[in-house]
Design a protein around this motif. Sequence first.
Motif, PDB file in Angstrom:
ATOM      1  N   VAL A 109      50.063 -56.800   1.912  1.00 50.94           N
ATOM      2  CA  VAL A 109      48.689 -57.128   2.316  1.00 50.94           C
ATOM      3  C   VAL A 109      47.936 -55.819   2.550  1.00 50.94           C
ATOM      4  O   VAL A 109      48.371 -54.992   3.348  1.00 50.94           O
ATOM      5  CB  VAL A 109      48.671 -57.980   3.610  1.00 50.94           C
ATOM      6  N   THR A 110      46.837 -55.632   1.846  1.00 46.81           N
ATOM      7  CA  THR A 110      46.056 -54.409   2.018  1.00 46.81           C
ATOM      8  C   THR A 110      45.459 -54.355   3.423  1.00 46.81           C
ATOM      9  O   THR A 110      45.341 -55.378   4.102  1.00 46.81           O
ATOM     10  CB  THR A 110      44.907 -54.332   1.004  1.00 46.81           C
ATOM     11  N   LEU A 111      45.071 -53.173   3.830  1.00 48.81           N
ATOM     12  CA  LEU A 111      44.481 -53.009   5.159  1.00 48.81           C
ATOM     13  C   LEU A 111      43.222 -53.845   5.305  1.00 48.81           C
ATOM     14  O   LEU A 111      42.976 -54.452   6.360  1.00 48.81           O
ATOM     15  CB  LEU A 111      44.173 -51.532   5.413  1.00 48.81           C
ATOM     16  N   GLU A 112      42.416 -53.894   4.249  1.00 50.58           N
ATOM     17  CA  GLU A 112      41.181 -54.681   4.289  1.00 50.58           C
ATOM     18  C   GLU A 112      41.478 -56.168   4.457  1.00 50.58           C
ATOM     19  O   GLU A 112      40.820 -56.860   5.245  1.00 50.58           O
ATOM     20  CB  GLU A 112      40.365 -54.440   3.011  1.00 50.58           C
ATOM     21  N   ASP A 113      42.476 -56.665   3.727  1.00 51.10           N
ATOM     22  CA  ASP A 113      42.833 -58.082   3.844  1.00 51.10           C
ATOM     23  C   ASP A 113      43.502 -58.377   5.179  1.00 51.10           C
ATOM     24  O   ASP A 113      43.316 -59.456   5.756  1.00 51.10           O
ATOM     25  CB  ASP A 113      43.753 -58.497   2.696  1.00 51.10           C
ATOM     26  N   TYR A 114      44.279 -57.419   5.674  1.00 51.90           N
ATOM     27  CA  TYR A 114      44.897 -57.580   6.994  1.00 51.90           C
ATOM     28  C   TYR A 114      43.812 -57.764   8.056  1.00 51.90           C
ATOM     29  O   TYR A 114      43.915 -58.652   8.909  1.00 51.90           O
ATOM     30  CB  TYR A 114      45.741 -56.343   7.309  1.00 51.90           C
ATOM     31  N   GLN A 115      42.794 -56.953   7.993  1.00 57.79           N
ATOM     32  CA  GLN A 115      41.688 -57.049   8.945  1.00 57.79           C
ATOM     33  C   GLN A 115      41.010 -58.411   8.858  1.00 57.79           C
ATOM     34  O   GLN A 115      40.781 -59.067   9.874  1.00 57.79           O
ATOM     35  CB  GLN A 115      40.675 -55.940   8.684  1.00 57.79           C
ATOM     36  N   LYS A 116      40.725 -58.839   7.644  1.00 62.37           N
ATOM     37  CA  LYS A 116      40.065 -60.129   7.439  1.00 62.37           C
ATOM     38  C   LYS A 116      40.948 -61.279   7.923  1.00 62.37           C
ATOM     39  O   LYS A 116      40.480 -62.190   8.621  1.00 62.37           O
ATOM     40  CB  LYS A 116      39.746 -60.309   5.956  1.00 62.37           C
ATOM     41  N   ASN A 117      42.222 -61.233   7.565  1.00 60.03           N
ATOM     42  CA  ASN A 117      43.149 -62.303   7.964  1.00 60.03           C
ATOM     43  C   ASN A 117      43.319 -62.362   9.478  1.00 60.03           C
ATOM     44  O   ASN A 117      43.352 -63.448  10.070  1.00 60.03           O
ATOM     45  CB  ASN A 117      44.516 -62.083   7.314  1.00 60.03           C
ATOM     46  N   LEU A 118      43.429 -61.190  10.097  1.00 60.37           N
ATOM     47  CA  LEU A 118      43.639 -61.152  11.544  1.00 60.37           C
ATOM     48  C   LEU A 118      42.418 -61.682  12.285  1.00 60.37           C
ATOM     49  O   LEU A 118      42.554 -62.385  13.299  1.00 60.37           O
ATOM     50  CB  LEU A 118      43.951 -59.725  11.981  1.00 60.37           C
ATOM     51  N   GLU A 119      41.254 -61.394  11.781  1.00 61.12           N
ATOM     52  CA  GLU A 119      40.021 -61.935  12.376  1.00 61.12           C
ATOM     53  C   GLU A 119      40.060 -63.457  12.369  1.00 61.12           C
ATOM     54  O   GLU A 119      39.746 -64.106  13.378  1.00 61.12           O
ATOM     55  CB  GLU A 119      38.802 -61.439  11.604  1.00 61.12           C
ATOM     56  N   GLU A 120      40.456 -64.031  11.244  1.00 62.98           N
ATOM     57  CA  GLU A 120      40.504 -65.490  11.147  1.00 62.98           C
ATOM     58  C   GLU A 120      41.592 -66.073  12.043  1.00 62.98           C
ATOM     59  O   GLU A 120      41.386 -67.104  12.691  1.00 62.98           O
ATOM     60  CB  GLU A 120      40.744 -65.918   9.696  1.00 62.98           C
ATOM     61  N   LEU A 121      42.736 -65.398  12.105  1.00 60.65           N
ATOM     62  CA  LEU A 121      43.824 -65.873  12.953  1.00 60.65           C
ATOM     63  C   LEU A 121      43.415 -65.875  14.424  1.00 60.65           C
ATOM     64  O   LEU A 121      43.721 -66.812  15.163  1.00 60.65           O
ATOM     65  CB  LEU A 121      45.067 -65.007  12.745  1.00 60.65           C
ATOM     66  N   ILE A 122      42.695 -64.839  14.843  1.00 57.64           N
ATOM     67  CA  ILE A 122      42.247 -64.765  16.232  1.00 57.64           C
ATOM     68  C   ILE A 122      41.312 -65.918  16.554  1.00 57.64           C
ATOM     69  O   ILE A 122      41.422 -66.570  17.607  1.00 57.64           O
ATOM     70  CB  ILE A 122      41.524 -63.422  16.504  1.00 57.64           C
ATOM     71  N   LEU A 123      40.383 -66.198  15.669  1.00 58.67           N
ATOM     72  CA  LEU A 123      39.441 -67.287  15.910  1.00 58.67           C
ATOM     73  C   LEU A 123      40.164 -68.616  16.039  1.00 58.67           C
ATOM     74  O   LEU A 123      39.818 -69.445  16.895  1.00 58.67           O
ATOM     75  CB  LEU A 123      38.408 -67.341  14.779  1.00 58.67           C
ATOM     76  N   ARG A 124      41.192 -68.808  15.229  1.00 56.59           N
ATOM     77  CA  ARG A 124      41.951 -70.056  15.297  1.00 56.59           C
ATOM     78  C   ARG A 124      42.810 -70.116  16.559  1.00 56.59           C
ATOM     79  O   ARG A 124      42.949 -71.166  17.187  1.00 56.59           O
ATOM     80  CB  ARG A 124      42.799 -70.207  14.037  1.00 56.59           C
ATOM     81  N   LEU A 125      43.376 -68.975  16.946  1.00 61.03           N
ATOM     82  CA  LEU A 125      44.184 -68.952  18.159  1.00 61.03           C
ATOM     83  C   LEU A 125      43.334 -69.180  19.412  1.00 61.03           C
ATOM     84  O   LEU A 125      43.776 -69.842  20.360  1.00 61.03           O
ATOM     85  CB  LEU A 125      44.920 -67.613  18.269  1.00 61.03           C
ATOM     86  N   LYS A 126      42.136 -68.648  19.414  1.00 57.41           N
ATOM     87  CA  LYS A 126      41.259 -68.809  20.582  1.00 57.41           C
ATOM     88  C   LYS A 126      40.872 -70.278  20.792  1.00 57.41           C
ATOM     89  O   LYS A 126      40.590 -70.687  21.929  1.00 57.41           O
ATOM     90  CB  LYS A 126      40.011 -67.934  20.425  1.00 57.41           C
ATOM     91  N   LYS A 127      40.877 -71.057  19.730  1.00 58.53           N
ATOM     92  CA  LYS A 127      40.548 -72.470  19.850  1.00 58.53           C
ATOM     93  C   LYS A 127      41.593 -73.234  20.652  1.00 58.53           C
ATOM     94  O   LYS A 127      41.322 -74.325  21.151  1.00 58.53           O
ATOM     95  CB  LYS A 127      40.381 -73.094  18.464  1.00 58.53           C
ATOM     96  N   THR A 128      42.792 -72.680  20.773  1.00 60.87           N
ATOM     97  CA  THR A 128      43.842 -73.350  21.552  1.00 60.87           C
ATOM     98  C   THR A 128      43.566 -73.273  23.048  1.00 60.87           C
ATOM     99  O   THR A 128      44.163 -74.022  23.816  1.00 60.87           O
ATOM    100  CB  THR A 128      45.218 -72.701  21.301  1.00 60.87           C
ATOM    101  N   ARG A 129      42.708 -72.337  23.466  1.00 64.87           N
ATOM    102  CA  ARG A 129      42.372 -72.098  24.860  1.00 64.87           C
ATOM    103  C   ARG A 129      43.557 -71.532  25.644  1.00 64.87           C
ATOM    104  O   ARG A 129      43.530 -71.458  26.882  1.00 64.87           O
ATOM    105  CB  ARG A 129      41.823 -73.352  25.539  1.00 64.87           C
ATOM    106  N   ALA A 130      44.595 -71.104  24.918  1.00 63.06           N
ATOM    107  CA  ALA A 130      45.723 -70.427  25.565  1.00 63.06           C
ATOM    108  C   ALA A 130      45.321 -68.992  25.880  1.00 63.06           C
ATOM    109  O   ALA A 130      44.392 -68.436  25.281  1.00 63.06           O
ATOM    110  CB  ALA A 130      46.936 -70.439  24.637  1.00 63.06           C
ATOM    111  N   LYS A 131      46.019 -68.387  26.820  1.00 61.85           N
ATOM    112  CA  LYS A 131      45.830 -66.966  27.082  1.00 61.85           C
ATOM    113  C   LYS A 131      46.596 -66.197  26.005  1.00 61.85           C
ATOM    114  O   LYS A 131      47.786 -66.466  25.787  1.00 61.85           O
ATOM    115  CB  LYS A 131      46.325 -66.615  28.481  1.00 61.85           C
ATOM    116  N   LEU A 132      45.923 -65.300  25.329  1.00 62.80           N
ATOM    117  CA  LEU A 132      46.499 -64.611  24.186  1.00 62.80           C
ATOM    118  C   LEU A 132      46.914 -63.191  24.534  1.00 62.80           C
ATOM    119  O   LEU A 132      46.263 -62.518  25.336  1.00 62.80           O
ATOM    120  CB  LEU A 132      45.489 -64.572  23.029  1.00 62.80           C
ATOM    121  N   VAL A 133      47.994 -62.740  23.899  1.00 57.02           N
ATOM    122  CA  VAL A 133      48.444 -61.349  24.018  1.00 57.02           C
ATOM    123  C   VAL A 133      48.871 -60.891  22.630  1.00 57.02           C
ATOM    124  O   VAL A 133      49.717 -61.538  21.998  1.00 57.02           O
ATOM    125  CB  VAL A 133      49.638 -61.190  24.981  1.00 57.02           C
ATOM    126  N   PHE A 134      48.297 -59.783  22.163  1.00 58.12           N
ATOM    127  CA  PHE A 134      48.698 -59.234  20.874  1.00 58.12           C
ATOM    128  C   PHE A 134      49.675 -58.086  21.085  1.00 58.12           C
ATOM    129  O   PHE A 134      49.412 -57.177  21.881  1.00 58.12           O
ATOM    130  CB  PHE A 134      47.491 -58.714  20.092  1.00 58.12           C
TER     131      PHE A 134
END
Length: 217
Positions: A109-134
């Motif tokens: 996964v290129t750095l650019e795609d990693y950034q894009k994918n991680l952004e989307e993953l964060i948005l989906r994880l935040k919807k769980t309303r769980a406390k997140l730790v990376f």
Amino acid sequence: MLALLTLVGGVAMAEMPEPALPKVLLIGDSIMGGYFRDTEKNMKGKAQVVRIDGQGGTTENGLAKLGQWLGDTDWDVIHFNWGLHDICYRHPQSKLMGQRDKVNGHISVTLEDYQKNLEELILRLKKTRAKLVFATTTKVPEGEPGRHVGDEVRYNKVAVEIMKKHGVPINDLYSLTAGFTPDLFAKPEDVHFSGKANTALAAQVTQAIQKAQAMDP
């Protein structure tokens, strides 16, 4: 006695007699698999710590399987990482485990795609309303056949910027492992760690989980 594991929605759930305990989900690769048991023991009686079934793989795999991993559980804390699989170079003709080959292969996964994918993953994880730790990606040792030393630093830098943007706390496992002596790695040129090192990783993961639990909603 080890807890029995039951597969629920793609997550290895430990069968525990205290269902009212807070539920903590660990998402990660084989490094997470190394510190999972000690983290589970550290949190015994304080939280039910479970892990995804198998490995998190790349951020692309995370996007495909996140819904399955989350299931319908109301998670209190989600401790997560993607990185080592993203920075791995692979070639279909390589005979090494995972077809690793940083000379002839292509990065997963290129750095650019990693950034894009991680952004989307964060948005989906935040919807769980769980406390997140990376958790930052752990150190790549010299001579690792599928990864270039320093790529984990570049990807971590992007990940940390994203986490700060979204207000997600960071568990800096990279800095911890960067200070490990060679004997704390499973073997030379291997990204995995010895039992003693996994105990140290688990201690820091436990601390990060407890700190997240104590945060205001």
